[in-house]
Design a protein around this motif. Sequence first.
Motif, short mmCIF file in Angstrom:
data_model
loop_
_atom_site.label_atom_id
_atom_site.label_comp_id
_atom_site.label_asym_id
_atom_site.label_seq_id
_atom_site.Cartn_x
_atom_site.Cartn_y
_atom_site.Cartn_z
N GLY A 14 0.79 -1.30 0.09
CA GLY A 14 -0.12 0.16 0.04
C GLY A 14 0.84 1.26 0.16
O GLY A 14 0.58 2.13 0.74
N SER A 17 0.07 5.89 -1.25
CA SER A 17 -0.62 7.06 -0.81
C SER A 17 -0.37 7.14 0.73
O SER A 17 0.07 6.02 1.58
N ILE A 19 0.19 6.98 4.46
CA ILE A 19 1.24 6.78 5.45
C ILE A 19 2.54 5.59 4.66
O ILE A 19 3.40 5.88 4.91
N ALA A 59 -0.06 -6.70 -6.16
CA ALA A 59 -0.87 -7.85 -5.61
C ALA A 59 -2.16 -7.33 -4.71
O ALA A 59 -2.06 -6.40 -4.27
N ASP A 60 -2.83 -8.10 -5.03
CA ASP A 60 -4.16 -8.24 -3.99
C ASP A 60 -3.54 -8.93 -2.76
O ASP A 60 -3.39 -10.10 -3.00
N ALA A 88 -0.64 -2.06 3.77
CA ALA A 88 -1.94 -2.08 3.01
C ALA A 88 -3.17 -2.19 3.83
O ALA A 88 -3.16 -3.13 4.86
N GLY A 89 -4.04 -1.55 3.64
CA GLY A 89 -5.49 -1.70 4.45
C GLY A 89 -6.68 -1.13 3.96
O GLY A 89 -6.45 -0.30 2.95
N ASP A 90 -7.86 -1.65 4.40
CA ASP A 90 -8.85 -1.14 3.89
C ASP A 90 -9.97 -0.72 4.95
O ASP A 90 -9.54 -1.09 6.04
N LEU A 137 1.06 -2.29 10.32
CA LEU A 137 0.20 -1.32 10.68
C LEU A 137 -1.09 -1.62 11.20
O LEU A 137 -1.87 -2.11 10.71
N SER A 139 -3.98 -0.10 14.39
CA SER A 139 -4.73 1.22 14.62
C SER A 139 -4.83 1.24 16.03
O SER A 139 -5.26 0.21 16.86
N PRO A 181 -1.43 3.89 14.50
CA PRO A 181 -1.63 5.27 14.49
C PRO A 181 -2.87 5.75 15.04
O PRO A 181 -3.93 4.97 14.85
N THR A 186 -4.48 12.02 6.47
CA THR A 186 -4.47 11.44 5.13
C THR A 186 -5.87 11.70 4.37
O THR A 186 -6.02 12.65 3.86
N1 LIG Z 1 -4.62 7.33 8.01
C1 LIG Z 1 -4.70 7.22 9.30
O1 LIG Z 1 -5.39 8.07 10.13
C2 LIG Z 1 -4.68 5.72 9.98
C3 LIG Z 1 -4.98 5.49 11.32
C4 LIG Z 1 -4.83 4.05 11.88
C5 LIG Z 1 -4.33 3.42 11.14
N2 LIG Z 1 -4.08 3.50 9.74
C6 LIG Z 1 -3.70 2.33 9.10
O2 LIG Z 1 -2.35 2.80 8.44
C7 LIG Z 1 -2.23 1.99 7.01
C8 LIG Z 1 -2.24 3.03 5.85
O3 LIG Z 1 -3.36 4.00 6.23
P1 LIG Z 1 -3.52 5.20 4.85
O4 LIG Z 1 -4.70 6.15 5.38
O5 LIG Z 1 -2.25 5.80 4.36
O6 LIG Z 1 -4.07 4.29 3.73
P2 LIG Z 1 -4.56 4.58 2.23
O7 LIG Z 1 -4.02 5.92 1.85
O8 LIG Z 1 -6.02 4.32 2.11
O9 LIG Z 1 -3.94 3.47 1.52
C9 LIG Z 1 -4.28 2.06 1.52
C10 LIG Z 1 -3.50 1.18 0.49
O10 LIG Z 1 -3.71 -0.10 0.85
C11 LIG Z 1 -3.93 -0.82 -0.42
N3 LIG Z 1 -4.82 -1.97 -0.27
C12 LIG Z 1 -6.10 -1.88 0.09
N4 LIG Z 1 -6.73 -3.08 -0.09
C13 LIG Z 1 -5.59 -3.73 -0.57
C14 LIG Z 1 -5.54 -5.08 -0.98
N5 LIG Z 1 -6.88 -5.86 -0.94
N6 LIG Z 1 -4.25 -5.55 -1.68
C15 LIG Z 1 -3.37 -4.63 -1.75
N7 LIG Z 1 -3.32 -3.44 -1.31
C16 LIG Z 1 -4.66 -3.03 -0.95
C17 LIG Z 1 -4.33 0.57 -1.58
O11 LIG Z 1 -3.53 0.28 -2.72
P3 LIG Z 1 -4.31 0.90 -3.99
O12 LIG Z 1 -4.61 1.92 -3.89
O13 LIG Z 1 -3.20 0.39 -5.10
O14 LIG Z 1 -5.39 -0.37 -4.60
C18 LIG Z 1 -3.70 1.81 -0.72
O15 LIG Z 1 -2.57 1.84 -1.39
C19 LIG Z 1 -3.57 1.19 6.93
O16 LIG Z 1 -3.32 -0.26 7.16
C20 LIG Z 1 -4.43 1.80 7.96
O17 LIG Z 1 -5.53 0.91 8.27
C21 LIG Z 1 -4.32 4.58 9.28
#
Ligand SMILES: NC(=O)c1ccc[n+]([C@@H]2O[C@H](COP(=O)([O-])OP(=O)(O)OC[C@H]3O[C@@H](n4cnc5c(N)ncnc54)[C@H](OP(=O)(O)O)[C@@H]3O)[C@@H](O)[C@H]2O)c1
Length: 244
Positions: A14, A17, A19, A59-60, A88-90, A137, A139, A181, A186
């Motif tokens: 992931g 974008s 983090i 990769a998925d 990577a996360g959803d 990663l 949360s 985090p 983001t």
């Molecule tokens: N942002 C926050 O405030 C926050 C807080 C707590 C935890 N987190 C954790 O930190 C990590 C990053 O967060 P973020 O907000 O920076 O994320 P993000 O910008 O939403 O990016 C998530 C990434 O995960 C990839 N992804 C999603 N499903 C996937 C799958 N099945 N296979 C492969 N790749 C997949 C996406 O790839 P594509 O775009 O190429 O599809 C994307 O690049 C995540 O694990 C999130 O849960 C974030």
Amino acid sequence: MESGFSGKTALVTGGTSGIGESICRLFARQGAGVFVHYNKNKEKADKLAEEIKGFSVQADVSNEKDVKKMREEVLRKAGGLDFLVNNAGDIDWIESYKQVTELMWDRVVDANLKGTFLVTKEFAGDLSKASGAVVNLGSTAHFESKFPALHYNASKAGVASLTKSFSRQLAPKVRVNSVAPGFIKTNFEEKYSKEKIKQILDGIPLARFGEPDDVGKVVLELCSSKFGYVTGQTIIVDGGRITP
Ligand SMILES: NC(=O)c1ccc[n+]([C@@H]2O[C@H](COP(=O)([O-])OP(=O)(O)OC[C@H]3O[C@@H](n4cnc5c(N)ncnc54)[C@H](OP(=O)(O)O)[C@@H]3O)[C@@H](O)[C@H]2O)c1
């Protein structure tokens, strides 16, 4: 350019974008060769990889065949792997468990939990050869349970558990830690009203939302030898908002 990770190779899932992008850039700045992993966002991955002189790889993460293919590509291009960041996360922005369908459960839990398992399992042997490190990663969501997307919370609780289990099973060669985090700048600000944003901010002792680099820097520290005696831990990066 700093050279703390010169000659090392990192895979950041992931990585296109938020983090993940920050982690890729920080690794590259420290001299590491970086694999910018993506699922759908090829254009962004290719662009970032070119900019930081790394590679993009697709990769998925919830699909074992894809993950095996990704490993072959990483090994073909780099010969091994030192650092794996399961970023990577959803997520779903919902208000109640009633909105969580089976499909939503599977998509989120598979990306966050199964993905972390499959990618770590696949690269564990390569990381052992390098005496490497894994950072997952997580949360803060699962510690406090306030976030309504309970399937997301459950998946991140699972990530904390995988972190502990893998830390034992991959020791002494590989250290496995996670970073949890809080509110990081983001895209979450688009999801809440101005009042809600103010309310969250009022609850953060350090009086600001986190930047992606605030998380990325901790991820890199956990990979470095400075943290050579730390494994199985989850480090909370949330400005002091929760105290579990
Ligand atoms: N942002 C926050 O405030 C926050 C807080 C707590 C935890 N987190 C954790 O930190 C990590 C990053 O967060 P973020 O907000 O920076 O994320 P993000 O910008 O939403 O990016 C998530 C990434 O995960 C990839 N992804 C999603 N499903 C996937 C799958 N099945 N296979 C492969 N790749 C997949 C996406 O790839 P594509 O775009 O190429 O599809 C994307 O690049 C995540 O694990 C999130 O849960 C974030």
